[in-house]
Design a protein around this motif. Sequence first.
Motif, PDB file in Angstrom:
ATOM      1  N   ARG A 264     -41.649  -2.794 -20.918  1.00  0.00           N
ATOM      2  CA  ARG A 264     -41.887  -1.880 -19.982  1.00  0.00           C
ATOM      3  C   ARG A 264     -41.409  -2.348 -18.596  1.00  0.00           C
ATOM      4  NH1 ARG A 264     -43.954   2.572 -22.409  1.00  0.00           N
ATOM      5  NH2 ARG A 264     -44.586   3.750 -20.520  1.00  0.00           N
ATOM      6  N   GLY A 265     -40.732  -3.533 -18.689  1.00  0.00           N
ATOM      7  CA  GLY A 265     -40.369  -4.077 -17.368  1.00  0.00           C
ATOM      8  C   GLY A 265     -39.669  -5.493 -17.365  1.00  0.00           C
ATOM      9  N   PRO A 266     -40.329  -6.271 -18.184  1.00  0.00           N
ATOM     10  CA  PRO A 266     -39.853  -7.906 -17.965  1.00  0.00           C
ATOM     11  C   PRO A 266     -38.294  -7.993 -18.385  1.00  0.00           C
ATOM     12  CG  PRO A 266     -42.124  -7.680 -19.041  1.00  0.00           C
ATOM     13  CD  PRO A 266     -41.467  -6.069 -19.073  1.00  0.00           C
ATOM     14  N   VAL A 267     -37.893  -8.970 -18.104  1.00  0.00           N
ATOM     15  CA  VAL A 267     -36.499  -9.269 -18.400  1.00  0.00           C
ATOM     16  C   VAL A 267     -36.407 -10.159 -19.509  1.00  0.00           C
ATOM     17  CG1 VAL A 267     -36.477 -11.356 -16.841  1.00  0.00           C
ATOM     18  CG2 VAL A 267     -34.418 -10.233 -17.395  1.00  0.00           C
ATOM     19  N   TRP A 268     -35.618  -9.980 -20.346  1.00  0.00           N
ATOM     20  CA  TRP A 268     -35.400 -10.557 -21.742  1.00  0.00           C
ATOM     21  C   TRP A 268     -34.131 -11.384 -22.003  1.00  0.00           C
ATOM     22  CZ3 TRP A 268     -39.026  -9.934 -25.808  1.00  0.00           C
ATOM     23  CH2 TRP A 268     -40.073  -9.166 -25.693  1.00  0.00           C
ATOM     24  N   PRO A 269     -34.377 -12.691 -22.325  1.00  0.00           N
ATOM     25  CA  PRO A 269     -32.961 -13.521 -22.073  1.00  0.00           C
ATOM     26  C   PRO A 269     -31.680 -13.025 -23.001  1.00  0.00           C
ATOM     27  CG  PRO A 269     -34.846 -14.754 -23.233  1.00  0.00           C
ATOM     28  CD  PRO A 269     -35.452 -13.387 -22.564  1.00  0.00           C
ATOM     29  N   GLN A 270     -32.356 -12.552 -24.271  1.00  0.00           N
ATOM     30  CA  GLN A 270     -31.227 -12.096 -25.288  1.00  0.00           C
ATOM     31  C   GLN A 270     -30.567 -10.832 -24.864  1.00  0.00           C
ATOM     32  OE1 GLN A 270     -34.113 -11.149 -25.548  1.00  0.00           O
ATOM     33  NE2 GLN A 270     -34.450  -9.162 -26.812  1.00  0.00           N
ATOM     34  N   MET A 271     -31.276  -9.813 -24.265  1.00  0.00           N
ATOM     35  CA  MET A 271     -30.603  -8.787 -23.694  1.00  0.00           C
ATOM     36  C   MET A 271     -29.636  -9.051 -22.576  1.00  0.00           C
ATOM     37  SD  MET A 271     -31.672  -6.181 -25.414  1.00  0.00           S
ATOM     38  CE  MET A 271     -31.051  -4.708 -24.164  1.00  0.00           C
ATOM     39  N   ASN A 272     -30.129  -9.994 -21.591  1.00  0.00           N
ATOM     40  CA  ASN A 272     -29.281 -10.362 -20.710  1.00  0.00           C
ATOM     41  C   ASN A 272     -27.841 -11.058 -21.125  1.00  0.00           C
ATOM     42  OD1 ASN A 272     -30.880  -9.727 -18.535  1.00  0.00           O
ATOM     43  ND2 ASN A 272     -31.484 -12.106 -17.916  1.00  0.00           N
ATOM     44  N   ALA A 273     -27.891 -11.923 -22.304  1.00  0.00           N
ATOM     45  CA  ALA A 273     -26.879 -12.159 -22.945  1.00  0.00           C
ATOM     46  C   ALA A 273     -26.207 -11.536 -23.479  1.00  0.00           C
ATOM     47  CB  ALA A 273     -27.216 -13.226 -23.985  1.00  0.00           C
ATOM     48  N   LEU A 274     -26.411 -10.349 -24.030  1.00  0.00           N
ATOM     49  CA  LEU A 274     -25.623  -9.004 -24.548  1.00  0.00           C
ATOM     50  C   LEU A 274     -25.017  -8.300 -23.337  1.00  0.00           C
ATOM     51  CD1 LEU A 274     -28.081  -7.569 -27.554  1.00  0.00           C
ATOM     52  CD2 LEU A 274     -26.028  -8.943 -27.643  1.00  0.00           C
ATOM     53  N   ILE A 275     -25.806  -8.111 -22.480  1.00  0.00           N
ATOM     54  CA  ILE A 275     -25.241  -7.308 -21.226  1.00  0.00           C
ATOM     55  C   ILE A 275     -24.032  -8.350 -20.895  1.00  0.00           C
ATOM     56  CG2 ILE A 275     -25.579  -6.113 -18.919  1.00  0.00           C
ATOM     57  CD1 ILE A 275     -28.426  -5.793 -20.028  1.00  0.00           C
ATOM     58  N   ALA A 276     -24.272  -9.437 -20.732  1.00  0.00           N
ATOM     59  CA  ALA A 276     -23.183 -10.392 -20.283  1.00  0.00           C
ATOM     60  C   ALA A 276     -21.949 -10.283 -21.178  1.00  0.00           C
ATOM     61  CB  ALA A 276     -23.739 -11.726 -19.959  1.00  0.00           C
ATOM     62  N   LEU A 277     -22.197 -10.405 -22.366  1.00  0.00           N
ATOM     63  CA  LEU A 277     -21.003 -10.298 -23.103  1.00  0.00           C
ATOM     64  C   LEU A 277     -20.054  -8.903 -22.974  1.00  0.00           C
ATOM     65  CD1 LEU A 277     -22.426 -11.324 -26.764  1.00  0.00           C
ATOM     66  CD2 LEU A 277     -20.745 -12.354 -25.432  1.00  0.00           C
ATOM     67  N   GLY A 278     -21.034  -7.869 -22.500  1.00  0.00           N
ATOM     68  CA  GLY A 278     -20.366  -6.646 -22.239  1.00  0.00           C
ATOM     69  C   GLY A 278     -19.439  -6.775 -20.900  1.00  0.00           C
ATOM     70  N   PHE A 279     -20.217  -7.603 -20.033  1.00  0.00           N
ATOM     71  CA  PHE A 279     -19.359  -7.730 -18.681  1.00  0.00           C
ATOM     72  C   PHE A 279     -17.887  -8.520 -19.006  1.00  0.00           C
ATOM     73  CE2 PHE A 279     -23.809  -7.880 -15.992  1.00  0.00           C
ATOM     74  CZ  PHE A 279     -23.393  -6.527 -15.944  1.00  0.00           C
ATOM     75  N   LEU A 280     -18.276  -9.540 -19.618  1.00  0.00           N
ATOM     76  CA  LEU A 280     -16.969 -10.387 -19.999  1.00  0.00           C
ATOM     77  C   LEU A 280     -15.847  -9.518 -20.672  1.00  0.00           C
ATOM     78  CD1 LEU A 280     -18.319 -13.586 -21.577  1.00  0.00           C
ATOM     79  CD2 LEU A 280     -17.181 -13.291 -19.176  1.00  0.00           C
ATOM     80  N   ARG A 281     -16.228  -8.414 -21.628  1.00  0.00           N
ATOM     81  CA  ARG A 281     -15.470  -7.383 -22.071  1.00  0.00           C
ATOM     82  C   ARG A 281     -14.703  -6.688 -21.044  1.00  0.00           C
ATOM     83  NH1 ARG A 281     -16.654  -3.758 -27.609  1.00  0.00           N
ATOM     84  NH2 ARG A 281     -14.493  -3.091 -27.672  1.00  0.00           N
ATOM     85  N   ALA A 282     -15.552  -6.133 -19.924  1.00  0.00           N
ATOM     86  CA  ALA A 282     -14.992  -5.376 -18.936  1.00  0.00           C
ATOM     87  C   ALA A 282     -14.262  -5.929 -18.044  1.00  0.00           C
ATOM     88  CB  ALA A 282     -16.134  -4.520 -18.312  1.00  0.00           C
ATOM     89  N   GLY A 283     -14.130  -7.434 -17.961  1.00  0.00           N
ATOM     90  CA  GLY A 283     -13.560  -8.187 -16.974  1.00  0.00           C
ATOM     91  C   GLY A 283     -14.407  -8.424 -15.883  1.00  0.00           C
ATOM     92  N   ARG A 284     -15.548  -8.250 -15.787  1.00  0.00           N
ATOM     93  CA  ARG A 284     -16.658  -8.311 -14.852  1.00  0.00           C
ATOM     94  C   ARG A 284     -17.179  -9.616 -14.736  1.00  0.00           C
ATOM     95  NH1 ARG A 284     -18.528  -2.655 -13.302  1.00  0.00           N
ATOM     96  NH2 ARG A 284     -20.266  -3.771 -12.350  1.00  0.00           N
TER      97      ARG A 284
END
Length: 412
Positions: free
Chosen positions: A342-362
């Motif tokens: 309900r609010g905390p940050v999760w390391p594996q979610m950060n990693a998945l979101i980051a894979l998305g950033f790389l895919r998008a050239g971000r």
Amino acid sequence: MHDDTARAILRGNDRTTDGGAYTVPTDMLYPFQWNWDSAFAAWGFSTFDTDRAWRELETLFAAQWADGMVPHMVFHDAAPGYFPGPDVWGAGGEVPTSGISQPPVAATMARLVWEADPEAGRTRMAALYPKLLAWHRWWMETRCGSGAVAVCHPWESGRDNCPDWDVGLAGVDGSGAGDYARRDEAQVDGAQRPTKQEYDRYLALVRFGRDCGWDQATIVADCPFYMADPGMTFILIRAHDDLAAMGRSLGQDVTELEGWAAALRDGVDSLWNPELGAWDAKDLRSGAWAGIVGSGALLCWLAGCERPEMEAHLARMWDAVTYGLPSSDPEAPSFERKRYWRGPVWPQMNALIALGFLRAGRDWDEARLREETATLIETSGFREYFDPIDAAPCGGDSFTWTAAVWLAWAGR
């Protein structure tokens, strides 16, 4: 030094049985094999022990059901006192399992494992490929009738108590849950875990599945909780893409996978909430929107499904906290900075979101997220999740996926 600690955590959480080798997420708190935890563990092992990485995935898929479903928990060993255990689920074959699945990240992680050592991994991937394909087919044939991926239990999403599910859980009667003891509250501050009311409803859904013999047609038609989720849809789209890429390398016909990915990219449009201006979960029983931007929506870049409106949500949510991307909107009334999803940050979610950033050239966004995740771990250790405001450690300690994320991504 952090690398040594992370490798020691993976080895310390390693369990070897007659059925293979697997990791537990952390000792005592989660004493079995969990589906998406194992996929991340394999990614971590691939940085120093490729064989062990493949064995992790192979052991998980050894518990695959005949219909293709890969369960979210595999009960390799007895763990008296864990609740709900195999007797409550009443599911599985030779090895008892839970009756639901979990986020299908395995193909994405398998591709990363294979890319770490392409020659050594080819034979292992060729053997795993048809099992992954069968699991993807199970998702498409059983859970995508609305066009997007639906879940029949909050646990199936991996994001157990996120506010996305509140609207669907409201219609679940948990009054018959009875008395039970939760191991999580005995080992972790209850203020960091789901509430008893939520847990009562989770158990009602387990009873529903057990009572119908985990028949998927009955679950889809009648389960009191059934919600379509953009996060799960984005994960499966990316998994289709990754499995198709591996299939091409193996000389397979990937037309079916490409068609599935295209169908979900069209179908996920049904989860665009125009009033929210964001991807949103939807209760398929009532038609009601969840009405909140969760971390699942931030996986849109992972699947190549970003929209301009999501840029503003990303910036707003990120700037409202200090470390990484929170599991729920920090500006929403439901936000709780230390309570599980309900609010905390999760390391594996950060990693998945980051894979998305790389895919998008971000690349700048990926670098920022990686650095903030590394700071969390350096500040508070290899915990399950963290307070996104002050980096306070939350949940279990010596956590497998946090160690894996450090080795494969955050600590680079």
